[in-house]
Design an enzyme around this catalytic site. Structure first.
Site, PDB file in Angstrom:
ATOM      1  N   SER A  64      -1.413   0.246  23.121  1.00  0.00           N
ATOM      2  CA  SER A  64      -1.433   1.493  22.369  1.00  0.00           C
ATOM      3  C   SER A  64      -2.427   1.974  21.506  1.00  0.00           C
ATOM      4  O   SER A  64      -2.809   3.034  21.165  1.00  0.00           O
ATOM      5  CB  SER A  64       0.037   1.720  21.618  1.00  0.00           C
ATOM      6  N   LYS A  67      -4.670   4.516  22.821  1.00  0.00           N
ATOM      7  CA  LYS A  67      -4.492   5.850  22.516  1.00  0.00           C
ATOM      8  C   LYS A  67      -5.122   6.737  21.516  1.00  0.00           C
ATOM      9  O   LYS A  67      -5.155   7.623  21.570  1.00  0.00           O
ATOM     10  CB  LYS A  67      -2.969   5.884  21.924  1.00  0.00           C
ATOM     11  N   TYR A 189      -2.870   5.245  32.915  1.00  0.00           N
ATOM     12  CA  TYR A 189      -2.342   5.202  31.564  1.00  0.00           C
ATOM     13  C   TYR A 189      -1.940   3.536  31.454  1.00  0.00           C
ATOM     14  O   TYR A 189      -2.354   3.031  30.519  1.00  0.00           O
ATOM     15  CB  TYR A 189      -0.892   5.744  31.351  1.00  0.00           C
ATOM     16  N   TYR A 241       4.619   4.360  14.412  1.00  0.00           N
ATOM     17  CA  TYR A 241       5.706   4.896  14.963  1.00  0.00           C
ATOM     18  C   TYR A 241       6.865   4.987  13.721  1.00  0.00           C
ATOM     19  O   TYR A 241       6.486   5.399  13.155  1.00  0.00           O
ATOM     20  CB  TYR A 241       6.270   3.811  16.394  1.00  0.00           C
ATOM     21  N   VAL A 259       1.595  -3.117  21.278  1.00  0.00           N
ATOM     22  CA  VAL A 259       2.409  -4.315  21.789  1.00  0.00           C
ATOM     23  C   VAL A 259       1.805  -5.345  22.187  1.00  0.00           C
ATOM     24  O   VAL A 259       2.400  -6.490  22.104  1.00  0.00           O
ATOM     25  CB  VAL A 259       3.659  -3.847  22.666  1.00  0.00           C
TER      26      VAL A 259
HETATM   27  O1  DON Z   1       3.533   2.203  27.619  1.00  0.00           O
HETATM   28  C1  DON Z   1       3.894   1.144  26.805  1.00  0.00           C
HETATM   29  O2  DON Z   1       5.104   0.748  26.611  1.00  0.00           O
HETATM   30  C2  DON Z   1       2.652   0.174  26.647  1.00  0.00           C
HETATM   31  N1  DON Z   1       1.612  -0.071  27.441  1.00  0.00           N
HETATM   32  C3  DON Z   1       2.237   0.427  25.260  1.00  0.00           C
HETATM   33  C4  DON Z   1       3.186   0.527  23.986  1.00  0.00           C
HETATM   34  C5  DON Z   1       2.642  -0.098  22.678  1.00  0.00           C
HETATM   35  O3  DON Z   1       1.743  -0.789  22.566  1.00  0.00           O
HETATM   36  C6  DON Z   1       3.205   0.508  21.551  1.00  0.00           C
HETATM   37  N2  DON Z   1       2.858  -0.011  20.384  1.00  0.00           N
HETATM   38  N3  DON Z   1       3.349  -0.661  19.649  1.00  0.00           N
END
Ligand code: DON
Length: 305
Positions: A64, A67, A189, A241, A259
């Site tokens: 993430s 982003k 994505y 978040y 993540v």
């Molecule tokens: O879309 C997802 O679920 C993962 N590619 C990224 C989510 C993420 O990194 C949330 N962060 N803490």
């Protein structure tokens, strides 16, 4: 003058008791095999100096955190129009929650929750050219290396298990807030989330956000001062978040997590900091990384508060 090297080395020792309390992400199967006990941290000052400790040279999945850089690109290309596609309010919900999206007619609360990031990537895909190369090349430019890349195995693994994200994209498409094809959006994505960088590269890439848009390493304003201010504000209120409040309470810096266990934080006017430790807390943020940043701001008095 603060001994940043000494502080980082001290933190690398001090966080050791915190390992084993979080959990490596496994909902993207390719991430489940990442060794849990990695720890790297880097500081890049606005003068351009770099300090690193631990596994700061080892690349990891930025997830993430991508982003943040996609938002930078979108603001450079589309300006305030971005805010017609996503809001700039914290959601209070999990990063991939669907609940508010229906209530709010397909306009995600902010660009950092998954639906918001999907809307931003869809917006970028309306430009001519391949958005995958655009984000890859932008990260190479920011990190000042031409070897930063996306991990094809991680991208494929996420793509095969992206049921919730696909549902989010389809719901938004139903509301008219995804303009392109959902399949192509999911592939792009997952590609951007599978970009891999190390702590030193990540801190370097975030330097313009700490420098009011200016990077001493590029000797140029990479983004405008107003963009740096606005992105920093969205990081502070939405970057972590549904634990953004307790993160602000403990660390007191604008930040963005992924993540893969990475967190990048900025001290406006002073430095960009990155940390990597793969075990996550219940909110999907690095457990040990949050402790490390809390120690850092306590020891160096660099919280913005
Ligand atoms: O879309 C997802 O679920 C993962 N590619 C990224 C989510 C993420 O990194 C949330 N962060 N803490």
């Amino acid at each position: 003058m603060t001994d940043y090297q000494g502080v980082l080395d001290h933190i690398a020792e001090a966080v050791q008791p915190h390992f084993g309390k979080g959990k490596v992400a496994d909902y993207i199967p390719a991430l489940a095999s990442v060794p849990a006990r990695k720890f790297g941290m880097a500081v890049r000052t606005t003068e351009g100096d770099l300090f690193v400790t631990g596994d700061a040279a080892e690349r990891f999945s930025i997830q993430s955190i991508s982003k943040l850089f996609m938002l930078e690109l979108a603001l450079q290309h589309f300006g305030d129009m971005v805010w017609t596609r996503v809001g700039k309010e914290p959601s209070g919900d999990r990063f991939n929650s669907m609940m508010r999206l229906e209530h709010e007619a397909g306009i995600p609360r902010n660009p950092f929750i998954n639906p918001g990031a999907l809307a931003i990537t869809d917006l970028m895909m309306s430009l001519k050219g391949d958005t995958k190369f655009r984000i890859r090349n932008y990260l190479r430019f920011l990190a000042m290396t031409d070897t930063v890349d996306s991990n094809a195995d991680v991208a494929a693994s996420e793509l095969a298990h992206a049921h919730v994200n696909r549902a989010l994209a389809n719901l938004m498409k139903g509301y008219g807030n995804i303009h392109g094809a959902v399949d192509a959006l999911m592939a792009t994505y997952c590609y951007q989330c599978a970009m891999e960088m190390n702590c030193a590269e990540l801190a370097t890439a975030a330097l313009p956000l700490a420098g009011g848009g200016y990077s001493a390493l590029h000797d140029a304003a990479v983004i405008s001062a107003s963009q740096a201010k606005r992105i920093g504000a969205v990081m502070l209120t939405c970057g972590m978040y549904d634990s953004v409040g307790s993160f602000a309470y403990r660390v007191g810096l604008p930040a963005k997590s992924g993540v893969g266990g990475g967190i990048v934080a900025i001290v406006p006017g002073k430095m960009a900091i990155s940390v990597w430790a793969p075990e996550l807390d219940a909110f999907g943020n690095s457990y040990v990384g949050t402790h490390a940043l809390e120690l850092f701001t306590n020891l160096t008095h660099t919280s913005i508060f």
